[in-house]
Write a protein that holds these residues in place. Structure first.
Motif, short mmCIF file in Angstrom:
data_model
loop_
_atom_site.label_atom_id
_atom_site.label_comp_id
_atom_site.label_asym_id
_atom_site.label_seq_id
_atom_site.Cartn_x
_atom_site.Cartn_y
_atom_site.Cartn_z
N ALA A 1 -2.45 6.70 0.41
CA ALA A 1 -1.65 5.86 1.28
C ALA A 1 -2.30 5.58 2.50
O ALA A 1 -2.45 4.50 2.92
CB ALA A 1 -0.31 6.50 1.59
N ALA B 1 0.68 -1.18 -0.16
CA ALA B 1 -0.03 0.11 -0.11
C ALA B 1 0.95 1.39 -0.04
O ALA B 1 2.01 1.08 0.36
CB ALA B 1 -0.74 -0.01 1.25
N GLY B 2 0.33 2.33 -0.44
CA GLY B 2 0.99 3.70 -0.33
C GLY B 2 1.86 3.92 -1.55
O GLY B 2 1.70 3.52 -2.69
N ASP B 3 2.98 4.64 -1.33
CA ASP B 3 3.55 5.28 -2.44
C ASP B 3 4.34 4.03 -3.17
O ASP B 3 4.91 4.22 -4.44
CB ASP B 3 4.96 5.93 -1.97
N PRO C 1 1.66 8.94 -6.30
CA PRO C 1 1.65 8.69 -4.56
C PRO C 1 1.32 9.88 -3.90
O PRO C 1 1.98 10.83 -3.82
CB PRO C 1 3.32 8.44 -4.80
N LEU C 2 0.50 9.74 -3.10
CA LEU C 2 -0.27 10.62 -2.18
C LEU C 2 -0.49 10.13 -0.90
O LEU C 2 -0.68 9.08 -0.62
CB LEU C 2 -1.50 11.20 -2.83
N GLY C 3 -0.39 11.06 0.19
CA GLY C 3 -0.71 10.77 1.49
C GLY C 3 -2.07 10.40 1.50
O GLY C 3 -2.48 9.44 2.46
N SER C 4 -2.93 11.10 0.72
CA SER C 4 -4.58 10.80 0.97
C SER C 4 -4.83 9.27 0.69
O SER C 4 -5.43 8.50 1.21
CB SER C 4 -5.34 11.69 -0.01
#
Ligand SMILES: Cc1cc2nc3c(=O)[nH]c(=O)nc-3n(C[C@H](O)[C@H](O)[C@H](O)COP(=O)(O)OP(=O)(O)OC[C@H]3O[C@@H](n4cnc5c(N)ncnc54)[C@H](O)[C@@H]3O)c2cc1C
Length: 296
Positions: A46, A23-25, A41-44
């Motif tokens: 991830a 999951a994530g970046d 790739p974004l924090g939202s």
């Protein structure tokens, strides 16, 4: 590994190894609109994916639907944001698109903290569905991008969007939200009652020294403050009385500060028998080239 060189996962975020989730970046996503792999790739993303992967690792069955690439950032005093497809991305994905440029304050103009937002809408001509929106300006573009992201996810057409029941009070918004105005312009374009030309096309015509009339229908004060090179001024209130000054055998491009009066002028000219009239999308505030300032 996927085509974007990030880790390929299924919609439960499982990798090719049945014991490893990712999951994530580090993972490749699916673009909700095109169904194609993408790397955003974004924090939202991830954080949501972390939850989905954790539930599945613990024996649950959650899926992650993909992304629209919704992004927002602050660049000095400007909010710069996007969701869905840009015009070029939509065309590359095979869509026949209609685009809209619209600029207006983010709340009623008489509020001291009103700030301009410039929006670009990308719409599928065939289905009238909203495909993407980009926002730039000192105003609250993030709110419009989040509404647009919701509308795109729900598969809304511009007809739905134009009558969306959004909250209105002068300190927060406009009676006709910026996005609703954009949807109405898109509807007018799709229905053939708004024939437009982009600022880039106008610039090209000026550069090529083409024979056309660039008609600003703003007020004299606005014209003096800021105008386009090569434009002439006939304020909208005087246009009926001065219509004989305009040639019927040349193309006329109408506009004003936001191109709302520009649209009105185009309708007026067409009703008076002018055949070759187009409105410049977005008006003076969305002209990305040099402008002329000061006394004429
Ligand atoms: C400056 C900046 C601003 C950002 N702003 C935003 C924003 O406003 N909005 C937004 O949506 N996204 C933003 N992002 C992106 C966002 O931070 C990332 O998408 C998000 O943090 C990705 O989460 P992740 O858990 O996948 O990876 P990470 O947050 O990078 O976490 C990976 C972790 O793994 C650790 N690690 C690496 N290698 C090893 C190893 N070999 N062994 C053990 N641990 C290891 C790292 O130290 C790190 O703690 C920003 C990114 C940056 C750099």
């Amino acid at each position: 590994i996927g085509t974007t060189h990030a880790i390929k996962v299924d919609n439960r975020l499982l990798t090719s190894d049945p014991d490893i989730y990712a999951a994530g970046d580090c993972v490749e996503n699916t673009d909700i609109l095109t169904g194609r792999p993408c790397y955003v790739p974004l924090g939202s993303t991830a954080n949501k994916q972390g939850r989905v992967a954790a539930i599945n690792i613990c024996g649950g069955n959650e899926t992650f639907p993909g992304v629209l690439g919704t992004t927002v950032c602050r660049v000095f005093d400007y909010c710069v944001a996007r969701t869905g497809l840009t015009e070029h991305e939509a065309q590359a994905a095979g869509y026949d698109v209609v685009t809209v440029l619209t600029g207006s304050p983010d709340r009623e103009h008489f509020m001291p903290d009103a700030r301009v937002i410039m929006l670009k809408l990308v719409v599928d001509r065939l289905t009238r569905r909203l495909l993407g929106v980009q926002a730039v300006g000192p105003g609250h573009g993030d709110k419009r991008i989040d509404i647009a992201s919701t509308a795109i996810t729900a598969g809304m057409t511009v007809d739905h969007l134009a009558n969306l029941d959004l909250g209105y009070a002068p300190p927060y918004s406009l009676a006709m939200d910026n996005l609703i105005t954009g949807a109405n312009i898109a509807k007018n374009k799709l229905d053939g009652v708004f024939e437009s030309i982009t600022p880039m096309e106008v610039y090209q015509k000026l550069w090529n020294k083409e024979d056309f009339v660039l008609l600003d229908v703003s007020s004299p004060q606005e014209y003096e403050e800021e105008r386009l090179p090569g434009s002439i001024l006939i304020p909208i209130g005087t246009l009926r009385g001065r219509i004989h000054e305009l040639p019927k055998d040349r193309e006329i491009v109408t506009f004003c500060r936001l191109s709302i009066r520009g649209y009105e002028a185009a309708l007026l000219l067409k009703a008076a028998g002018f055949q070759n009239v187009r409105v410049m999308d977005g008006g003076v505030i969305m002209w990305p080239y040099e402008k002329v300032h000061g006394m004429t």
